[in-house]
Design a protein around this motif. Structure first.
Motif, mmCIF file in Angstrom:
data_model
loop_
_atom_site.group_PDB
_atom_site.id
_atom_site.type_symbol
_atom_site.label_atom_id
_atom_site.label_comp_id
_atom_site.label_asym_id
_atom_site.label_seq_id
_atom_site.Cartn_x
_atom_site.Cartn_y
_atom_site.Cartn_z
ATOM 1 N N SER A 99 0.860 -1.186 0.000
ATOM 2 C CA SER A 99 0.000 0.000 0.000
ATOM 3 C C SER A 99 0.891 1.230 0.000
ATOM 4 C CB SER A 99 -0.912 0.015 1.223
ATOM 5 O OG SER A 99 -0.137 0.011 2.413
ATOM 6 N N PRO A 100 0.467 2.297 -0.670
ATOM 7 C CA PRO A 100 1.297 3.501 -0.718
ATOM 8 C C PRO A 100 1.326 4.181 0.646
ATOM 9 C CG PRO A 100 -0.846 3.911 -1.706
ATOM 10 C CD PRO A 100 -0.786 2.441 -1.420
ATOM 11 N N PRO A 101 2.378 4.963 0.923
ATOM 12 C CA PRO A 101 2.432 5.711 2.191
ATOM 13 C C PRO A 101 1.201 6.602 2.342
ATOM 14 C CG PRO A 101 4.552 5.762 1.086
ATOM 15 C CD PRO A 101 3.589 5.142 0.116
ATOM 16 N N ARG A 102 0.704 6.709 3.572
ATOM 17 C CA ARG A 102 -0.499 7.507 3.843
ATOM 18 C C ARG A 102 -0.213 8.459 5.001
ATOM 19 N NH1 ARG A 102 -3.600 3.788 5.262
ATOM 20 N NH2 ARG A 102 -4.028 4.220 7.461
ATOM 21 N N PHE A 103 -0.567 9.719 4.831
ATOM 22 C CA PHE A 103 -0.301 10.729 5.856
ATOM 23 C C PHE A 103 -1.617 11.152 6.500
ATOM 24 C CE2 PHE A 103 0.255 15.206 7.169
ATOM 25 C CZ PHE A 103 1.281 15.024 8.087
ATOM 26 N N GLU A 104 -1.621 11.249 7.829
ATOM 27 C CA GLU A 104 -2.798 11.686 8.582
ATOM 28 C C GLU A 104 -2.409 12.848 9.487
ATOM 29 O OE1 GLU A 104 -4.195 8.312 10.699
ATOM 30 O OE2 GLU A 104 -4.913 7.242 8.907
ATOM 31 N N LEU A 105 -3.273 13.841 9.561
ATOM 32 C CA LEU A 105 -3.013 15.034 10.365
ATOM 33 C C LEU A 105 -4.198 15.297 11.288
ATOM 34 C CD1 LEU A 105 -0.998 17.420 10.768
ATOM 35 C CD2 LEU A 105 -2.412 18.715 9.158
ATOM 36 N N SER A 106 -3.918 15.601 12.542
ATOM 37 C CA SER A 106 -4.976 15.915 13.504
ATOM 38 C C SER A 106 -4.484 17.016 14.429
ATOM 39 C CB SER A 106 -5.370 14.669 14.309
ATOM 40 O OG SER A 106 -4.268 14.167 15.040
ATOM 41 N N GLY A 107 -5.410 17.594 15.174
ATOM 42 C CA GLY A 107 -5.047 18.665 16.096
ATOM 43 C C GLY A 107 -5.914 18.638 17.336
ATOM 44 N N TYR A 134 3.048 -2.225 8.270
ATOM 45 C CA TYR A 134 3.698 -2.699 9.482
ATOM 46 C C TYR A 134 4.473 -1.625 10.225
ATOM 47 C CZ TYR A 134 2.770 -6.711 6.570
ATOM 48 O OH TYR A 134 2.166 -7.610 5.743
ATOM 49 N N ASN A 135 4.589 -0.420 9.690
ATOM 50 C CA ASN A 135 5.343 0.611 10.399
ATOM 51 C C ASN A 135 4.858 2.003 10.009
ATOM 52 O OD1 ASN A 135 6.674 1.030 7.833
ATOM 53 N ND2 ASN A 135 8.023 -0.674 8.369
ATOM 54 N N ASP A 136 5.120 2.954 10.905
ATOM 55 C CA ASP A 136 4.731 4.340 10.682
ATOM 56 C C ASP A 136 5.595 5.254 11.521
ATOM 57 O OD1 ASP A 136 3.232 4.971 13.330
ATOM 58 O OD2 ASP A 136 2.283 3.119 12.643
ATOM 59 N N ILE A 137 5.535 6.535 11.217
ATOM 60 C CA ILE A 137 6.255 7.579 11.932
ATOM 61 C C ILE A 137 5.238 8.597 12.433
ATOM 62 C CG2 ILE A 137 7.952 9.442 11.748
ATOM 63 C CD1 ILE A 137 9.308 7.818 9.556
ATOM 64 N N THR A 138 5.364 9.011 13.708
ATOM 65 C CA THR A 138 4.436 9.969 14.303
ATOM 66 C C THR A 138 5.209 11.123 14.917
ATOM 67 O OG1 THR A 138 2.746 8.298 14.778
ATOM 68 C CG2 THR A 138 2.673 10.322 16.082
ATOM 69 N N LEU A 189 2.714 9.334 9.468
ATOM 70 C CA LEU A 189 2.991 8.849 8.113
ATOM 71 C C LEU A 189 3.120 7.335 8.161
ATOM 72 C CD1 LEU A 189 3.712 9.373 5.139
ATOM 73 C CD2 LEU A 189 6.108 9.560 5.855
ATOM 74 N N ARG A 190 2.122 6.656 7.586
ATOM 75 C CA ARG A 190 2.177 5.192 7.528
ATOM 76 C C ARG A 190 2.998 4.801 6.315
ATOM 77 N NH1 ARG A 190 0.195 0.812 9.706
ATOM 78 N NH2 ARG A 190 -1.011 2.011 11.201
ATOM 79 N N LEU A 191 4.127 4.148 6.567
ATOM 80 C CA LEU A 191 5.044 3.776 5.495
ATOM 81 C C LEU A 191 4.615 2.487 4.812
ATOM 82 C CD1 LEU A 191 8.325 4.542 7.472
ATOM 83 C CD2 LEU A 191 7.167 6.022 5.822
ATOM 84 N N THR A 192 4.295 1.479 5.611
ATOM 85 C CA THR A 192 3.805 0.191 5.128
ATOM 86 C C THR A 192 2.717 -0.257 6.100
ATOM 87 O OG1 THR A 192 5.208 -1.308 6.421
ATOM 88 C CG2 THR A 192 6.202 -0.300 4.461
#
Length: 408
Positions: free
Chosen positions: A32-40, A88-92, A83-86
């Protein structure tokens, strides 16, 4: 290189190897392509007291106020991106702006971690995470998720450290009829401190969570070393007094880099959609620099449509002072007593409040708290004027708090 540093480096190498392994092992999983999510999230909060010679303050969180009403204890705004990379992993990353304990309003990086799925139900986070000392640690900044204007200070004031630079593991599974979470962690953190430094180091802990239906249970334990280097005017004056009276050795118990601490907590929640019951107990044990103390609270709320009135009873108790000195009665002894009293947050309180759900992302909360600091304590208050002549301990103080909480 020290043995401890070698062990940490080897552990980091092993953990990184584990982190990479699942991404290559799961070759059959769809890409799956990387997916970015933003919240506040944000809180606009105001606090005032009926006695105008004291400020309400959250020690270690904000600097004692200079205006009435005071917006510094609760007001904040934050943004979080993931940012969900795969699969199985992501960066927050999470950034926050609020007044800190040193009266600064500079932006803070409160989360910055890489998360990797190691196995079904098991994940690892590496970087800056939330240190889970309390049952509600994950929602301390996102106050919309909490029922009150702020978590009870009698418990949550026992440990102002909220961010951990290190590593943790989270396992979610089943234990009979219960959902279970096991959460070990290791690392350190720091907080701004007025005219000084406060740092938590080499902290190891583990939390256990159990839940079933409307009920959940939290058990936590952590211990490590900490630094508290004071530089405020009162500390310097007391240090001079101790030196002049031949008790300079006591200073090592007031400020330094060799403290040890342990922290234990137990919390329960029950919420059936109409009634809400929350209770928590926590204990801080130290060998120097800050007092050993314990606290508890019990909160009961009842929903009537979008409105939930609630009542909270809370109590913090001093277990042990962190230093002793023998001074003759008079001005020198008075300065020493003031120093110890100002570092004691023991108090009891009763809070009546209500939460009004404006929308799925906004809530207004109002509280009236009647608190009584112990005779030898400042509790959650600080003098507005001369600390020598302002008596806080033993008084009954009424505090009114109002907040607007957003999550978007």
């Amino acid at each position: 290189m020290s043995l401890m540093r070698q062990l940490r480096r080897k552990a980091a190498t092993i953990l990184l190897a584990l982190a990479v392994a699942p991404a290559h092992a799961e070759t059959d999983a769809p890409a799956s392509p990387p997916r970015f999510e933003l919240s506040g999230f944000g809180t606009l909060g105001a606090v005032t007291t009926d006695d105008k010679d004291v400020w309400f303050t959250r020690y270690g969180v904000n600097f004692p106020g200079t205006k009435d009403p005071d917006f510094s204890p609760d007001t904040l705004v934050g943004v979080q991106g993931s940012l969900r990379l795969t699969p199985y992993n992501d960066i927050t990353l999470q950034g926050l702006v609020r007044e800190d304990g040193d009266a600064s309003q500079d932006p803070q990086l409160t989360l910055a971690f890489f998360r990797q799925t190691l196995a079904p139900g098991l994940s690892m986070r590496l970087g800056r995470v939330r240190v889970p000392f309390f049952m509600l640690s994950d929602s301390l900044y996102v106050n919309y998720a909490n029922p009150w204007v702020r978590p009870p200070v009698e418990v949550y004031g026992l440990n102002p450290f909220n961010d951990l630079d290190g590593i943790d593991f989270i396992y979610n599974g089943r234990l009979g009829a219960f959902d279970i979470e096991i959460h070990p962690y290791y690392g350190g953190g720091r907080i701004p401190f007025p005219q000084g430094k406060a740092r938590l180091k080499e902290v190891f802990g583990v939390n256990l969570g159990l839940s079933r239906g409307d009920f959940s249970l939290h058990l936590g334990h952590g211990e490590g070393t900490f630094t508290l280097e004071r530089g405020d005017t009162l500390f310097l004056a007391v240090s001079n007094i101790l030196q002049l009276t031949g008790q300079g050795g006591v200073i090592a118990d007031l400020s330094g880099t060799h403290g040890r601490t342990r922290f234990d907590s137990v919390g329960v929640q029950w919420d059936d959609g109409s009634w809400q019951l929350i209770g928590e107990f926590a204990r801080r044990k130290t060998n120097r620099y800050v007092v050993s103390a314990h606290g508890w609270y019990l909160s009961l709320g009842r929903r009537f449509g979008p409105v939930m009135p609630y009542v909270v009873v809370a109590h913090q108790t001093l277990d042990e002072q962190f230093a002793e000195a023998r001074l003759p009665p008079g001005r020198l002894a008075a300065a020493w007593n003031l120093f110890q009293v100002s570092r004691n947050n023991a108090q009891r309180s009763v809070t009546l409040g209500a939460r009004w759900e404006l929308a799925a992302y906004a809530a207004v909360k109002a509280e009236v708290t009647q608190a009584r600091p112990d005779d030898d304590a400042w509790g959650s208050y600080a003098p507005r004027g001369d600390a020598q002549t302002t008596r806080i301990g033993g008084r009954t103080l009424n505090t009114f708090s109002l907040s607007l909480d957003l999550s978007f």
